[in-house]
Scaffold this motif. Structure first.
Motif, PDB file in Angstrom:
ATOM      1  N   THR A   1       0.508   5.785  -0.365  1.00  0.00           N
ATOM      2  CA  THR A   1      -0.224   7.006  -0.682  1.00  0.00           C
ATOM      3  C   THR A   1       0.271   7.456  -2.044  1.00  0.00           C
ATOM      4  O   THR A   1       1.474   7.671  -2.214  1.00  0.00           O
ATOM      5  CB  THR A   1       0.073   8.088   0.374  1.00  0.00           C
ATOM      6  OG1 THR A   1      -0.489   7.653   1.616  1.00  0.00           O
ATOM      7  CG2 THR A   1      -0.522   9.431  -0.022  1.00  0.00           C
TER       8      THR A   1
ATOM      9  N   ASN B   1      -6.843  15.996   3.489  1.00  0.00           N
ATOM     10  CA  ASN B   1      -7.583  16.429   4.676  1.00  0.00           C
ATOM     11  C   ASN B   1      -7.527  17.915   4.991  1.00  0.00           C
ATOM     12  O   ASN B   1      -7.849  18.324   6.114  1.00  0.00           O
ATOM     13  CB  ASN B   1      -7.130  15.598   5.875  1.00  0.00           C
ATOM     14  CG  ASN B   1      -7.750  14.215   5.788  1.00  0.00           C
ATOM     15  OD1 ASN B   1      -8.952  14.079   5.909  1.00  0.00           O
ATOM     16  ND2 ASN B   1      -6.941  13.220   5.506  1.00  0.00           N
TER      17      ASN B   1
ATOM     18  N   ARG C   1       0.833  -1.209   0.000  1.00  0.00           N
ATOM     19  CA  ARG C   1       0.000   0.000   0.000  1.00  0.00           C
ATOM     20  C   ARG C   1       0.869   1.261   0.000  1.00  0.00           C
ATOM     21  O   ARG C   1       1.866   1.336   0.683  1.00  0.00           O
ATOM     22  CB  ARG C   1      -0.876  -0.004   1.270  1.00  0.00           C
ATOM     23  CG  ARG C   1      -1.842   1.170   1.373  1.00  0.00           C
ATOM     24  CD  ARG C   1      -2.190   1.453   2.824  1.00  0.00           C
ATOM     25  NE  ARG C   1      -0.995   1.751   3.588  1.00  0.00           N
ATOM     26  CZ  ARG C   1      -0.410   2.948   3.626  1.00  0.00           C
ATOM     27  NH1 ARG C   1      -0.921   3.971   2.973  1.00  0.00           N
ATOM     28  NH2 ARG C   1       0.706   3.131   4.332  1.00  0.00           N
TER      29      ARG C   1
ATOM     30  N   ARG D   1       0.303  10.309  -4.683  1.00  0.00           N
ATOM     31  CA  ARG D   1      -0.005  11.731  -4.907  1.00  0.00           C
ATOM     32  C   ARG D   1       0.221  12.141  -6.363  1.00  0.00           C
ATOM     33  O   ARG D   1       0.194  13.320  -6.671  1.00  0.00           O
ATOM     34  CB  ARG D   1       0.847  12.614  -3.985  1.00  0.00           C
ATOM     35  CG  ARG D   1       0.592  12.384  -2.508  1.00  0.00           C
ATOM     36  CD  ARG D   1       1.333  13.387  -1.645  1.00  0.00           C
ATOM     37  NE  ARG D   1       1.083  13.153  -0.232  1.00  0.00           N
ATOM     38  CZ  ARG D   1       1.783  12.318   0.536  1.00  0.00           C
ATOM     39  NH1 ARG D   1       2.801  11.642   0.028  1.00  0.00           N
ATOM     40  NH2 ARG D   1       1.473  12.162   1.817  1.00  0.00           N
TER      41      ARG D   1
ATOM     42  N   ARG E   1       9.699   4.471   7.663  1.00  0.00           N
ATOM     43  CA  ARG E   1       9.065   4.095   8.922  1.00  0.00           C
ATOM     44  C   ARG E   1      10.136   3.844   9.978  1.00  0.00           C
ATOM     45  O   ARG E   1      11.212   3.301   9.666  1.00  0.00           O
ATOM     46  CB  ARG E   1       8.278   2.790   8.777  1.00  0.00           C
ATOM     47  CG  ARG E   1       6.997   2.893   7.985  1.00  0.00           C
ATOM     48  CD  ARG E   1       5.975   3.793   8.652  1.00  0.00           C
ATOM     49  NE  ARG E   1       4.690   3.736   7.984  1.00  0.00           N
ATOM     50  CZ  ARG E   1       4.390   4.378   6.862  1.00  0.00           C
ATOM     51  NH1 ARG E   1       5.291   5.127   6.272  1.00  0.00           N
ATOM     52  NH2 ARG E   1       3.177   4.269   6.339  1.00  0.00           N
TER      53      ARG E   1
HETATM   54  C1  LIG Z   1      -5.474  10.796   9.010  1.00  0.00           C
HETATM   55  C2  LIG Z   1      -4.575  11.001   7.821  1.00  0.00           C
HETATM   56  C3  LIG Z   1      -4.555  12.221   7.178  1.00  0.00           C
HETATM   57  C4  LIG Z   1      -3.764  12.416   6.041  1.00  0.00           C
HETATM   58  N1  LIG Z   1      -3.862  13.602   5.367  1.00  0.00           N
HETATM   59  C5  LIG Z   1      -3.166  13.772   4.216  1.00  0.00           C
HETATM   60  C6  LIG Z   1      -3.321  14.953   3.447  1.00  0.00           C
HETATM   61  O1  LIG Z   1      -4.102  15.846   3.784  1.00  0.00           O
HETATM   62  N2  LIG Z   1      -2.581  15.080   2.304  1.00  0.00           N
HETATM   63  C7  LIG Z   1      -1.712  14.112   1.887  1.00  0.00           C
HETATM   64  O2  LIG Z   1      -1.092  14.275   0.852  1.00  0.00           O
HETATM   65  N3  LIG Z   1      -1.567  12.967   2.608  1.00  0.00           N
HETATM   66  C8  LIG Z   1      -2.273  12.772   3.743  1.00  0.00           C
HETATM   67  N4  LIG Z   1      -2.144  11.609   4.452  1.00  0.00           N
HETATM   68  C9  LIG Z   1      -1.224  10.569   3.974  1.00  0.00           C
HETATM   69  C10 LIG Z   1       0.066  10.564   4.781  1.00  0.00           C
HETATM   70  O3  LIG Z   1       0.845  11.703   4.522  1.00  0.00           O
HETATM   71  C11 LIG Z   1       0.832   9.258   4.471  1.00  0.00           C
HETATM   72  O4  LIG Z   1       0.104   8.207   4.994  1.00  0.00           O
HETATM   73  C12 LIG Z   1       2.219   9.235   5.066  1.00  0.00           C
HETATM   74  O5  LIG Z   1       3.038  10.217   4.497  1.00  0.00           O
HETATM   75  C13 LIG Z   1       2.876   7.877   4.888  1.00  0.00           C
HETATM   76  O6  LIG Z   1       2.914   7.506   3.544  1.00  0.00           O
HETATM   77  P1  LIG Z   1       2.272   6.124   3.054  1.00  0.00           P
HETATM   78  O7  LIG Z   1       0.789   6.207   3.266  1.00  0.00           O
HETATM   79  O8  LIG Z   1       2.618   6.015   1.588  1.00  0.00           O
HETATM   80  O9  LIG Z   1       2.853   5.011   3.858  1.00  0.00           O
HETATM   81  C14 LIG Z   1      -2.931  11.379   5.581  1.00  0.00           C
HETATM   82  C15 LIG Z   1      -2.939  10.155   6.251  1.00  0.00           C
HETATM   83  C16 LIG Z   1      -3.760   9.951   7.349  1.00  0.00           C
HETATM   84  C17 LIG Z   1      -3.793   8.618   8.022  1.00  0.00           C
END
Ligand SMILES: Cc1cc2nc3c(=O)[nH]c(=O)nc-3n(C[C@H](O)[C@H](O)[C@H](O)COP(=O)(O)O)c2cc1C
Length: 360
Positions: free
Chosen positions: A134, A298, A132, A136, A349
């Motif tokens: 994130t 968010n 998994r 962008r 991490r």
């Molecule tokens: C509650 C929550 C809010 C988040 N808000 C944002 C956000 O507003 N913008 C964004 O680009 N990523 C957001 N993220 C993603 C985190 O930045 C991301 O999970 C973190 O950098 C780790 O990367 P990964 O998910 O690829 O492991 C959010 C994640 C969580 C759990």
């Protein structure tokens, strides 16, 4: 940081993504939990373990006071970590029983997970945990079929739901609100500083902290990413903010196939925040099994919390209500989904052993 030829992730902060599969038993649950997403990759968790139990705690040293004044996002992240542990359990040969907030909503103890041994069972969701990301980057223009969205939003036994925003007009209105909210965060000096303190612009900073946001995680095309690493412009807060607002406008909202809004009865209640975080993570893992990209966004809810903390009316909240109607008051967090045009990259991490204390 990644090595495309071998698939091996370089940098100590990326090793936990590969260590999870081999980690067994209760420690294996922690190894899965720490791969959860968290706001700005703050990783606001710590754990303690016994022979047949795991305690999940919030770490309030790892929060953003003005971006997340009510610790809503922190708690969503803990819900996601709990969900990872639960999803991983069968693959570790364990059956989990979860008690959320066993000492009540004021305690830092978010969950007690008791386990008993079972046959090892690998599931697609468990296998998705280390894959998994994130994402962008830009998403392709193709729609996500309604049947897929329905499958993606299936909450099972979790007491939260997903409202999909797919129709073009509503999607555009939500996109514009996301851009305006991003600009408002960037223009708010305290929020901007709060967020930027978790930006890790160099490999040395990433290795030292093993947390935070990285250039690799921003979904940029390879040449742009390489150039950004050479030019220290993103090492300036104002440039990083400007780049984020621009990406929000030209990439994130332009290419969102759909937005998901996690709804709960009371977004201010800890139990609902944990449930919503569990569901958001379940959606993200399911999306991973479908090769769909997902990106938490968010800034809207962050601005609403910020306005509330300042005791002033929120124009952003009013606009959200125009888009979601009565559901706006139940909105916990927002994300976009779509078909990726490039893969997301792993973010650092802290290792499981860095966040766990053993108890007899
Ligand atoms: C509650 C929550 C809010 C988040 N808000 C944002 C956000 O507003 N913008 C964004 O680009 N990523 C957001 N993220 C993603 C985190 O930045 C991301 O999970 C973190 O950098 C780790 O990367 P990964 O998910 O690829 O492991 C959010 C994640 C969580 C759990």
């Amino acid at each position: 940081m990644g090595n495309a030829a071998t698939g091996v992730l370089r940098g100590a902060g990326l090793h936990p993504w590969e260590a999870e599969a081999d980690a067994q038993g209760i420690f294996g649950l922690v190894a899965a939990a720490i791969l959860a997403p968290s706001p700005h990759n703050t990783q606001p968790w710590r754990f303690s373990t016994g022979p047949d139990w795991l305690l999940v705690y919030a770490d309030d040293a790892r929060v953003m006071p003005t971006v997340d004044p009510y610790r809503r996002e922190r708690t969503i992240a803990l819900g996601a970590a709990i969900e990872n542990a639960v999803v991983a359990a069968p693959a570790k040969g364990l059956v989990p029983t979860v008690t959320l907030l066993p000492e009540g909503p004021e305690s830092a103890l978010m969950a007690r997970i008791e386990v008993r041994p079972a046959h090892v069972e690998l599931t697609p969701l468990a296998e998705a945990i280390p894959n998994r990301r994130t994402n962008r980057g830009p998403y392709r223009p193709d729609a996500v079929a309604p049947e897929l969205l329905a499958e993606l939003g299936d909450a099972g036994d979790i007491t939260a739901s997903v409202r999909w925003v797919v129709e073009a007009g509503a999607r555009q209105a939500l996109g514009e609100l996301l851009v305006d909210a991003a600009q408002a965060v960037a223009d708010d000096d305290a929020m901007s500083r709060d967020g930027y303190s978790w930006f890790r612009p160099t490999e040395a900073a990433i290795d030292a902290h093993r947390d935070g946001l990285t250039l690799d995680g921003q979904g940029l095309a390879a040449p742009v990413r390489a150039a950004a690493k050479l030019v220290p412009s993103l090492a300036s807060r104002s440039m990083a903010d400007a780049a984020w607002v621009k990406q929000t406008k030209n990439v994130h909202t332009k290419t969102a196939a759909a937005y998901g809004v996690v709804l709960v009865d009371d977004p201010a209640a800890r139990a609902d925040q944990l449930a919503g975080g569990r569901l958001a993570q379940r959606v993200h893992l399911t999306a991973t099994t479908m090769d769909l990209a997902l990106h938490h966004m968010n800034q809207i809810t962050e601005r609403i919390d910020r306005d509330r903390a300042a005791g002033r009316p929120s124009g952003i909240a009013e606009r959200l209500a125009q888009i979601l109607g009565a559901d706006a008051g139940r909105a916990l967090c927002v994300f976009r989904v779509g078909w990726p045009s490039r893969p997301g990259k792993a973010s650092p991490r802290r290792a499981a052993h860095q966040v766990v204390a053993h108890e007899a």
